[in-house]
Scaffold this motif. Structure first.
Motif, short mmCIF file in Angstrom:
data_model
loop_
_atom_site.label_atom_id
_atom_site.label_comp_id
_atom_site.label_asym_id
_atom_site.label_seq_id
_atom_site.Cartn_x
_atom_site.Cartn_y
_atom_site.Cartn_z
N THR B 100 6.78 40.73 11.84
CA THR B 100 7.44 41.52 11.05
C THR B 100 7.89 40.83 9.88
N GLY B 101 8.29 41.43 8.96
CA GLY B 101 8.73 40.72 7.70
C GLY B 101 10.17 41.32 7.61
N GLU B 102 10.90 41.99 8.61
CA GLU B 102 11.97 42.39 8.84
C GLU B 102 12.98 41.33 9.25
N LEU B 103 13.41 40.51 8.23
CA LEU B 103 14.27 39.34 8.78
C LEU B 103 15.67 39.92 8.47
#
Lengths: 112, 114
Positions: B100-103
């Motif tokens: 994911t790029g949802e950091l």
């Protein structure tokens, strides 16, 4: 000479209008793109992402458009609110890499 | 809502001193990151960490830097022999997966090197 900081592009919109924030990404091999919002004094906050096999993705009040031909990404915010005032960054990633490469940001100011 | 917490919020140090920045990632996250942002500039990747080892690092992350997860909750960034150009906001982030790029970012630790 030494740079003291980038001059951020700015966008001012009236409350209630739609906003469009643009980003040109650098790596044609990038296959995953993310928009982050950074309010003053805070860390970046995830907004929405899109993979390169898509052209458009919608979230709550936000839409991301991807044009791979010209390496362009945009974030559309519907009915912009005062709480949307922030710096908006696009970020890209390619393949199995973990790291995100952030763009230089756009300052969005919502006018009353 | 779970959040990433960072301490200290601001640290001032003399050039050449060692600094440790601390982070508590979100508890069920498995991937941890450090990014930095020099005032007014882009957010830059430093390092990612998974399964108790570094999985990626940038050119910025040289021998001066190290990371550690000393226990089940903390994730630290150590900067040895600080330089003036290390002055920046350092952000810790975590994510549930590596895909994911949802950091989830903390609020940052501002480091000022004099």
């Amino acid at each position: 000479g030494e740079s003291v900081g980038l001059h951020l592009p700015t966008l001012s919109v009236q409350e209630g209008d739609n906003s469009i924030i643009n980003c040109a990404y650098s790596n044609s091999a990038s296959d995953y793109f993310i928009w982050y919002k950074q309010e003053s004094g805070k860390g970046p906050q995830f907004i929405i992402d899109i993979r390169s096999n898509m052209d458009k993705r919608q979230g709550q009040r936000v839409t991301v458009l991807l044009n791979k031909t010209v390496k362009h990404l945009s974030l559309q915010i519907a009915a912009t609110q005062p709480g949307d005032s922030a710096v908006y960054f696009c970020a890209e990633r390619f393949g199995s890499a973990r790291q995100l490469t952030f763009g230089s940001g756009t300052q969005l100011t919502v006018l009353p | 809502e779970p959040e990433v917490t960072q301490t200290p919020s601001h640290q001032v140090t003399q050039m050449g001193q060692e600094v440790i920045l601390r982070c508590v990632p979100i508890s069920n996250h498995l991937y941890f990151y450090w990014y930095r942002q020099i005032l007014g500039q882009k957010v830059e990747f430093l390092v990612s960490f998974y399964n108790n080892e570094i999985s990626e690092k940038s050119e910025i992350f040289d021998d001066q830097f190290s990371v550690e997860r000393p226990d089940g909750s903390n994730f630290t960034l150590k900067i040895r022999s600080t330089k003036l150009e290390d002055s920046a906001m350092y952000f810790c982030a975590s994510s549930r997966t590596g895909r994911t790029g949802e950091l989830f970012f903390g609020e940052g630790s501002r480091l000022t090197v004099l």
